[in-house]
Design an enzyme around this catalytic site. Structure first.
Site, PDB file in Angstrom:
ATOM      1  N   TRP A  51     -36.072  10.371 -55.836  1.00 29.67           N
ATOM      2  CA  TRP A  51     -37.432   9.672 -56.134  1.00 29.67           C
ATOM      3  C   TRP A  51     -38.432  10.906 -56.173  1.00 29.67           C
ATOM      4  CZ3 TRP A  51     -34.153   8.370 -52.186  1.00 29.67           C
ATOM      5  CH2 TRP A  51     -34.481   9.019 -51.013  1.00 29.67           C
TER       6      TRP A  51
ATOM      7  N   GLU B 163     -39.900   4.413 -50.593  1.00 24.56           N
ATOM      8  CA  GLU B 163     -40.976   4.514 -49.650  1.00 24.56           C
ATOM      9  C   GLU B 163     -40.550   3.153 -48.746  1.00 24.56           C
ATOM     10  OE1 GLU B 163     -42.465   6.518 -48.010  1.00 24.56           O
ATOM     11  OE2 GLU B 163     -42.637   7.859 -49.582  1.00 24.56           O
TER      12      GLU B 163
ATOM     13  N   THR C 264     -34.800   3.420 -42.730  1.00 21.97           N
ATOM     14  CA  THR C 264     -33.402   3.767 -42.786  1.00 21.97           C
ATOM     15  C   THR C 264     -33.643   5.406 -43.131  1.00 21.97           C
ATOM     16  OG1 THR C 264     -33.208   1.905 -43.895  1.00 21.97           O
ATOM     17  CG2 THR C 264     -31.438   3.426 -44.061  1.00 21.97           C
TER      18      THR C 264
ATOM     19  N   LEU D  45     -28.843  -2.534 -45.770  1.00 20.01           N
ATOM     20  CA  LEU D  45     -30.365  -1.967 -45.391  1.00 20.01           C
ATOM     21  C   LEU D  45     -30.947  -2.544 -44.184  1.00 20.01           C
ATOM     22  CD1 LEU D  45     -31.651  -0.859 -48.769  1.00 20.01           C
ATOM     23  CD2 LEU D  45     -31.317   0.510 -46.743  1.00 20.01           C
TER      24      LEU D  45
ATOM     25  N   TYR E  41     -33.419  -5.706 -42.655  1.00 24.68           N
ATOM     26  CA  TYR E  41     -35.042  -6.141 -42.916  1.00 24.68           C
ATOM     27  C   TYR E  41     -35.233  -6.630 -44.242  1.00 24.68           C
ATOM     28  CZ  TYR E  41     -35.560  -3.256 -38.551  1.00 24.68           C
ATOM     29  OH  TYR E  41     -35.385  -2.926 -37.258  1.00 24.68           O
TER      30      TYR E  41
ATOM     31  N   TYR F 236     -49.982   3.279 -45.718  1.00 29.75           N
ATOM     32  CA  TYR F 236     -49.115   4.439 -45.865  1.00 29.75           C
ATOM     33  C   TYR F 236     -48.221   4.387 -47.127  1.00 29.75           C
ATOM     34  CZ  TYR F 236     -45.257   7.614 -45.800  1.00 29.75           C
ATOM     35  OH  TYR F 236     -44.048   8.443 -46.285  1.00 29.75           O
TER      36      TYR F 236
ATOM     37  N   ASP G 161     -48.308   8.600 -41.576  1.00 31.61           N
ATOM     38  CA  ASP G 161     -47.364   7.822 -41.284  1.00 31.61           C
ATOM     39  C   ASP G 161     -47.110   8.611 -39.588  1.00 31.61           C
ATOM     40  OD1 ASP G 161     -45.965  10.321 -41.681  1.00 31.61           O
ATOM     41  OD2 ASP G 161     -44.027   9.242 -42.477  1.00 31.61           O
TER      42      ASP G 161
ATOM     43  N   CYS H 202     -41.721  20.306 -37.652  1.00 36.77           N
ATOM     44  CA  CYS H 202     -42.667  19.774 -36.693  1.00 36.77           C
ATOM     45  C   CYS H 202     -42.186  18.584 -36.186  1.00 36.77           C
ATOM     46  CB  CYS H 202     -44.176  19.463 -36.964  1.00 36.77           C
ATOM     47  SG  CYS H 202     -45.405  19.370 -35.821  1.00 36.77           S
TER      48      CYS H 202
ATOM     49  N   CYS I 198     -41.696  26.226 -34.588  1.00 33.36           N
ATOM     50  CA  CYS I 198     -42.889  26.860 -35.007  1.00 33.36           C
ATOM     51  C   CYS I 198     -42.715  28.112 -35.572  1.00 33.36           C
ATOM     52  CB  CYS I 198     -43.964  27.075 -33.811  1.00 33.36           C
ATOM     53  SG  CYS I 198     -44.031  25.316 -33.011  1.00 33.36           S
TER      54      CYS I 198
HETATM   55 FE1  SF4 Z   1     -45.842  21.806 -35.512  1.00 37.86          FE
HETATM   56 FE2  SF4 Z   1     -45.358  24.197 -34.621  1.00 37.86          FE
HETATM   57 FE3  SF4 Z   1     -46.261  24.102 -37.014  1.00 37.86          FE
HETATM   58 FE4  SF4 Z   1     -47.988  23.505 -34.930  1.00 37.86          FE
HETATM   59  S1  SF4 Z   1     -46.655  25.366 -35.682  1.00 37.86           S
HETATM   60  S2  SF4 Z   1     -47.591  22.353 -36.904  1.00 37.86           S
HETATM   61  S3  SF4 Z   1     -46.456  22.797 -33.492  1.00 37.86           S
HETATM   62  S4  SF4 Z   1     -44.402  23.413 -36.368  1.00 37.86           S
END
Ligand code: SF4
Length: 345
Positions: free
Chosen positions: A21, A34, A40, A77, A79, A117, A135, A190, A198
């Site tokens: 997509w 979406e 899923t 799937l 739902y 969303y 989201d 993240c 990070c």
């Molecule tokens: Fe997320 Fe770490 Fe990036 Fe901050 S630095 S947005 S906590 S991955």
């Protein structure tokens, strides 16, 4: 946010994962993906996505699809209401929008099954409008970046973050890249469970949670406690120009404050009459004075009130004139409605 957005876009250009997509992001494709992705994982969705589009390559095909065939295509799937809503929307799109999804966030959300969303995702990815798609992933990234303790389980947080992002959201191709990029960042770096990665993050230098080593504290997921609703009956008992007041216990809610006599249940006129008889006093007519509600932090009082002119006093209560109450006795705001009624009498 502009620098953060630019960093995410540049990072996404290099790290972008190919997805069917994404590689052919027509509005129909983005919409379908979406909806499928709502419950899923990406890898699981891909074969369903291909199968669905080979059977129903256009919105028109979807609008005309036999229900059994549609359910079959969706089988696995779960739902199923998502599939039913897709078809309902397809019929509306054929009838009202000449077979094309509208390039307008508001109109998109008017279609069955398209929430804020999904409308944001279609608007930015397919139509290149500067509309964010917020989201759980995006909320998590935002909360960590800004060390914002917004409650991600609270619907108003999505609205708040959508508004903040929209202010600097780019238009054109970058709108698409940014929406995809934030999603990607939330899914791959993240992450929700475990340590965020990070060390690879393109917005590390802007991220407050990273700088303060507080990533584990964000996002905040405070489960909203349902407020307890309690029924109360408030009595405005007047005797020779003085009003009955009850002093509350020194502990707990409204501790130590004076209040109008308040019975911990909903009472009818007849109940109030019986209660007054049990207090051994003479009284006149019991007059209903309406209902009121007061919201405390964790509970809610739903109150019913009565005014009664009495010819004798109840010994457990303190009596005071309206002037004394006004001058010396603070009545909690929970009773504001009944205090007003009293002063109108
Ligand atoms: Fe997320 Fe770490 Fe990036 Fe901050 S630095 S947005 S906590 S991955």
């Amino acid at each position: 946010m502009k620098d953060i957005f630019s960093a995410i876009i540049e990072w996404h250009k290099i790290n972008r994962r190919s997805m069917p997509w994404r590689d052919d992001p027509t509005p129909y494709h983005v919409w379908l993906s979406e909806i499928m992705l709502q419950q899923t994982r990406i890898e699981a969705v891909i074969p369903y996505y291909h199968r669905f589009l080979s059977a129903l390559p256009t919105i028109k095909d979807l609008s005309e699809c036999d229900d059994d065939k549609l359910m079959k295509l969706w089988q696995g799937l779960g739902y199923y209401s998502r599939a039913r809503n897709l078809k309902k929307s397809a019929i509306i799109i054929e009838r009202d929008f000449c077979g094309e999804l509208p390039a307008d966030r508001k109109l998109l959300t008017s279609l069955p099954g398209i929430g804020d969303y999904t409308a944001g995702a279609i608007s930015s990815i397919s139509f290149h409008l500067g509309e964010p798609a917020v989201d759980g992933n995006v909320l998590r990234v935002y909360a960590r970046l800004k060390e914002d303790d917004l409650n991600v389980l609270d619907l108003s947080s999505r609205k708040k973050v959508t508004e903040i992002l929209r202010q600097d959201y780019p238009l054109g191709e970058n709108s698409k890249l940014l929406t995809e990029g934030i999603m990607e960042l939330g899914e791959t770096l993240c992450i929700p469970n475990g340590e965020p990665r990070c060390y690879d993050c393109p917005v590390q230098k802007y991220c407050k949670a990273y700088q303060h080593k507080t990533t584990a504290l964000y996002p905040v997921k405070a489960q909203k406690q349902a407020r307890k609703r309690l029924q109360r009956t408030v009595l405005l008992l007047e005797c020779k120009g003085e009003i009955a007041l009850n002093k509350r216990k020194n502990k707990g809610l409204l501790a130590g404050l004076y209040e109008f006599p308040c019975i911990e249940k909903k009472m009818s006129i007849h109940d109030v009459e019986e209660w007054l008889i049990s207090q051994n006093i003479s009284f006149g007519k019991v007059v209903p004075v309406g209902e009121a509600k007061h919201i405390f932090t964790h509970l809610e009082w739903e109150m019913t009130g009565y005014y009664v002119d009495c010819s004798s006093k109840i010994k457990d209560f303190t009596y005071a004139s309206r002037e004394q109450i006004e001058k010396d006795i603070p009545i909690p705001t929970a009773y504001a409605y009944y205090k007003k009624i009293l002063y109108q009498k």
